[in-house]
Design an enzyme around this catalytic site. Structure first.
Site, short mmCIF file in Angstrom:
data_model
loop_
_atom_site.label_atom_id
_atom_site.label_comp_id
_atom_site.label_asym_id
_atom_site.label_seq_id
_atom_site.Cartn_x
_atom_site.Cartn_y
_atom_site.Cartn_z
N GLU A 103 8.93 4.52 -12.80
CA GLU A 103 9.47 3.45 -13.64
C GLU A 103 10.42 2.54 -12.88
OE1 GLU A 103 11.96 3.15 -17.79
OE2 GLU A 103 10.45 4.72 -17.58
N ASP A 156 9.91 7.67 -17.63
CA ASP A 156 10.85 8.50 -18.37
C ASP A 156 10.13 9.19 -19.52
OD1 ASP A 156 12.85 7.70 -16.69
OD2 ASP A 156 13.69 6.21 -18.06
N ASP A 180 10.09 9.75 -22.68
CA ASP A 180 10.43 9.37 -24.04
C ASP A 180 9.39 8.36 -24.50
OD1 ASP A 180 11.12 7.05 -22.68
OD2 ASP A 180 13.26 7.47 -22.72
N TYR A 229 18.78 13.65 -16.63
CA TYR A 229 18.46 12.44 -17.40
C TYR A 229 19.43 12.28 -18.57
CZ TYR A 229 15.49 8.91 -19.60
OH TYR A 229 15.00 7.75 -20.14
#
Length: 871
Positions: A154, A267, A269, A494
């Protein structure tokens, strides 16, 4: 503003003052409910990675302007639709070193040549939990052949960490200088086979990254004009996906052309899943199709890594436990993006156009509406109105003072308080007039016991933001940015997580060992490991996203500075305390009774101390310079047990600094033994059960509060009436506001901080002493205006309902198109009702701001100097 607010013409009609959180239904009722969504504002579309203090610089050859050069200005006195949309619900896809606009996606739109809608049409695979591998391709794929694997991260810094984790030898890893860094290295089946093609003779790994979202959603050009487009049309307008940077798409296509596998390292999520499918939309069609050993579809050879830290061990663990990207989670983000764009821009355009042409002293260029931003403001206004309408009332208590052994003790009246002064005064009179027998205090019972105070539960994002605001004075927005920098630098795990318990696989011992040499707490950690008294965390919930925030490695004495060092210090101390033994207090409770007063004559004296030694408090100078926690080196020297040290480590200052967010009230449940009132930390003199202490009469009392007969060895007491006043509430603190937002589901754990930042940035509220949120005049008028027209526009319940619908999409329990259609119908009705009743809000604006004709005339439309002011 002050107390004059409710007495001047700014005030709304009386019916608009109360703020009640009623439970609106989901069914469309235009004047009673809403469906609220906002866009995520923080992806790193223009990345400048300087987060690691010691990392090598990454040069980029791209010449794109990092200031969002593609945006258009349709009204010179306003910002663009995308700016409004981006500021509504900023999500967490951002590099902490930059302030980038939000660039979200919808995984099915075409974006120029070479983009295939088939790229996201592969078979859906449910979310795979971290560390649970799943294989969809034939493991014989590429047997005896050379294959290429593309890894996409990312952010550039994470790409570098992946390359180092998978290929630690710098000499075997090449960096290709393109617009974004690309790292290449090779492995063989005999040394380190690729887990999904273990029989390939050789594997070329290519590691690169995007910079947050690849696409953003917006309206087509024909809907961009503020002047010619009716805002009501936006609810049914189409939306398009726009590439944030054309060079990013070309970069992905260049790197993906001819590869056999794609591994996504976004990530873990929903936003990360959304970016996963943006990447696939760009380049999956360029993968090798099939193969000599039967490769199946391209999506069968697409995998995603689940990781929570970027240290080499976590990278390797994720590499050997690859799962599949989750389309449903991506669709839930698509739904929220579309709703947030349409609802936010429609309301913002209408109210901005309506009011900016009428009033000349508005202190905001755009009067934006945000489904998360506006309820956030509503919490602040609700508390402000409670303050303004508060009327202090006197009340009275019985004040019993006892001096015993030369020490003064004050007892707590079991009846609490009374708003009837003659009643309380009559009790004292009855006591003083008693002659046979005279009034006295009887010691009914003395109970001494040990009481545990539980260790804190592990730290999630919301708890971190609260702690940083209250204990460190760091704003939530800045706290999250610093935590992200620490994560990208490898110091913390994180920082965006909802989980507050460590998973079974979490290495508590290894994490403690990484802190054993630290000069601040190393002695305590070493003792904790040596004696084996560390324990698993207490309470909390596992949300299945990321583990709680923990340290990943030790920081040397001068490695970190400023707020980064303070945030790191707090996280480490919290982690150590969370796996330490519970603190143990020695609690003494003395029950007293004045028999003359009957059932009104019961009092309690309580106190507590820790262990067998009295621990010293932090010096005042240290409280001011570094008000987090005690120095553990001193603590180990002063205490005898780990329980005592844990108390000094965290519990005392947890309450002292974090206040009501301490470990005593977690999830609304008091730990065992906490059913009694709180005790003050103090030593009590010795009380003997059955002892009788005489009460001195007022004529012999040297003080009106507590009368004590001369002589330190004599026990005496007096009874008096003390008048007090009910306390006016204060403005919400940042920490309290975060708690309210979490309670009602306003924003996500990662976007809460940005919503607070938005209402400050837009002059809807200001931060005052004590990190309190005070609404501005504009914020008060807007919130009360919404409330007077349709209270659901400012109350939080409907937003919670919509978040629930998005959660169902993410779990595959609801259809994205159905949710969007239903929500749009609700908001169209609410918008029409708002437009028809806008005069109710105009009344409030008229009483608060100057009419344009009274202020001056506009002489420029640049948005900088808009009006000429006349004396």
């Amino acid at each position: 503003m002050g107390n004059s607010h409710l007495q001047d013409p700014i005030s709304p009609p009386p019916a608009a003052v109360p703020f009640h959180h009623g439970p609106p239904s989901w069914e469309p009722q235009p004047s009673q409910q809403e469906v609220l969504h906002e866009k995520d504002d923080n992806d790193a579309s223009n990345y400048n990675d300087n987060s690691h203090p010691n990392k090598k610089s990454i040069k980029s050859t791209t010449k794109h302007d990092p200031k969002r050069k593609g945006k258009k200005k349709q009204r010179s006195t306003t910002t663009s639709d995308n700016d409004i949309y981006n500021e509504e619900e900023p999500h967490h896809k951002t590099d902490p070193q930059t302030s980038n606009r939000n660039n979200n996606n919808k995984g099915k739109k075409e974006v120029g040549k070479g983009l295939s809608n088939k790229a996201v049409s592969g078979p859906h695979v449910p979310l795979i939990p971290p560390n649970q591998p799943q294989t969809t391709n034939d493991l014989n794929y590429g047997r005896g052949e050379r294959i290429t694997v593309l890894h996409v991260a990312e952010k550039p810094s994470i790409a570098l960490a992946i390359a180092k984790g998978l290929c630690p030898n710098d000499g075997q890893r090449d960096q290709v200088g393109r617009s974004l860094p690309v790292y290449e290295f090779s492995t063989s089946s005999s040394s380190e086979p690729f887990p999904k093609a273990p029989h390939a003779s050789k594997c070329l790994h290519r590691v690169t990254s995007v910079a947050g979202h690849v696409f953003s959603v917006d309206f087509p050009p024909q809907f961009q004009s503020w002047d010619s487009v009716d805002p009501a049309e936006l609810f049914t307008a189409p939306i398009v996906k726009k590439a944030n940077k054309g060079s990013m798409i070309k970069h992905l296509q260049d790197q993906a052309r001819g590869v056999h596998f794609i591994v996504l390292w976004m990530d873990c999520d929903r936003e990360g899943e959304n970016i996963n499918f943006e990447v696939l939309d760009c380049c999956m069609h360029l993968m090798v199709q099939g193969g000599s050993s039967g490769g199946g579809s391209a999506f069968d050879r697409v995998y995603r890594a689940h990781f929570s830290a970027i240290n080499p061990s976590d990278i390797c663990k994720a590499y050997h436990a690859l799962g599949k990207p989750d389309k449903n989670q991506s669709l839930s983000v698509d739904a929220r993006q579309e709703l947030d764009l349409k609802v936010g821009v429609a309301f913002s355009r209408f109210q901005t156009r309506f009011f900016q042409g009428r009033y000349g002293d508005l202190d905001s260029a755009v009067l934006s509406y945000g489904p998360c931003q506006t309820p956030t403001l509503g919490f602040c206004v609700k508390r402000h109105l409670e303050m303004e309408t508060f009327k202090p009332e006197p009340y009275w208590v019985l004040d019993l003072g006892v001096k015993k052994g030369g020490r003064m003790c004050r007892a707590t009246w079991a009846s609490g308080r009374s708003f009837h002064q003659p009643k309380v005064q009559g009790l004292v009179t009855r006591c003083m007039e008693a002659i046979d027998p005279p009034a006295s205090v009887l010691v009914n019972s003395v109970v001494i016991k040990n009481k545990k105070q539980g260790r804190p539960i592990p730290l999630n994002t919301v708890a971190l933001l609260k702690a940083c605001s209250k204990a460190l004075g760091i704003s939530p927005h800045s706290a999250l940015q610093n935590a992200e920098r620490l994560y990208l630098s490898g110091y913390l795990s994180y920082p965006r997580t909802e989980s507050s318990t460590y998973p079974k696989s979490f290495d508590i011992v290894g994490t403690l060992q990484s802190q054993a040499n630290d000069h601040r707490w190393g002695n305590y950690v070493s003792r904790l490991l040596r004696e084996g008294t560390h324990t698993k965390s207490r309470g909390g919930v596992d949300m299945g996203d990321h583990p709680p925030i923990t340290p990943c490695r030790s920081a040397g004495a001068h490695e970190l500075s400023g707020d980064m060092a303070r945030v790191y210090d707090l996280v480490v101390r919290h982690f150590i305390a969370s796996v330490s033994p519970d603190a143990v207090w020695r609690v003494t409770r003395v029950q007293l009774e004045i028999e003359t007063l009957g059932k009104e004559g019961h009092f309690t004296i309580s106190g507590k101390k820790v262990g067998t030694k009295t621990m010293r408090s932090p010096p005042e100078s240290r409280q001011k310079s570094h008000p987090i926690l005690l120095d553990l080196v001193d603590c180990v020297n002063l205490t005898e047990t780990l329980e005592e040290t844990m108390l000094a480590l965290f519990v005392r200052t947890y309450q002292w600094q974090y206040g009501d967010e301490g470990p005593k009230h977690i999830d609304g449940v008091r730990p065992s033994g906490e059913d009694e009132e709180d005790e003050e930390e103090r030593d009590l003199p010795e009380f003997i059960e059955g002892e009788v202490i005489s009460i001195a009469s007022p004529s012999t009392a040297p003080s009106s509060k507590v009368a004590v007969a001369p002589g330190a060895g004599v026990s005496r007491a007096t009874l008096d009436v003390k008048e007090r006043m009910t306390i006016r509430p204060t403005h919400l603190s940042e920490s309290e506001l975060i708690g309210e937002m979490e309670k009602y589901g306003i924003g996500t754990d990662a976007s809460i901080s940005t919503h607070i930042e938005n209402i400050l940035k837009r002059n809807y509220a200001q931060l005052i002493s004590g990190r309190k949120m005070c609404p501005s005049k504009l914020g008060l008028v807007l919130a009360q205006g919404y409330h007077s027209i349709d209270s659901s526009l400012v109350l939080p319940q409907i937003r919670s309902d919509i978040e629930d619908q998005c959660n169902k999409i993410a779990k595959g329990l609801a259809n994205k198109d159905d949710v969007i259609k239903r929500a749009i119908e609700v908001f169209q009705g609410k918008f029409d009702y708002f437009v028809k009743n806008i005069n109710k809000m105009d009344v409030l604006f008229g009483s608060s701001f100057a009419k344009l004709q009274d202020v001056g005339t506009p002489f420029t439309r640049c948005g900088i100097s808009r009006y000429v002011y006349f004396a």
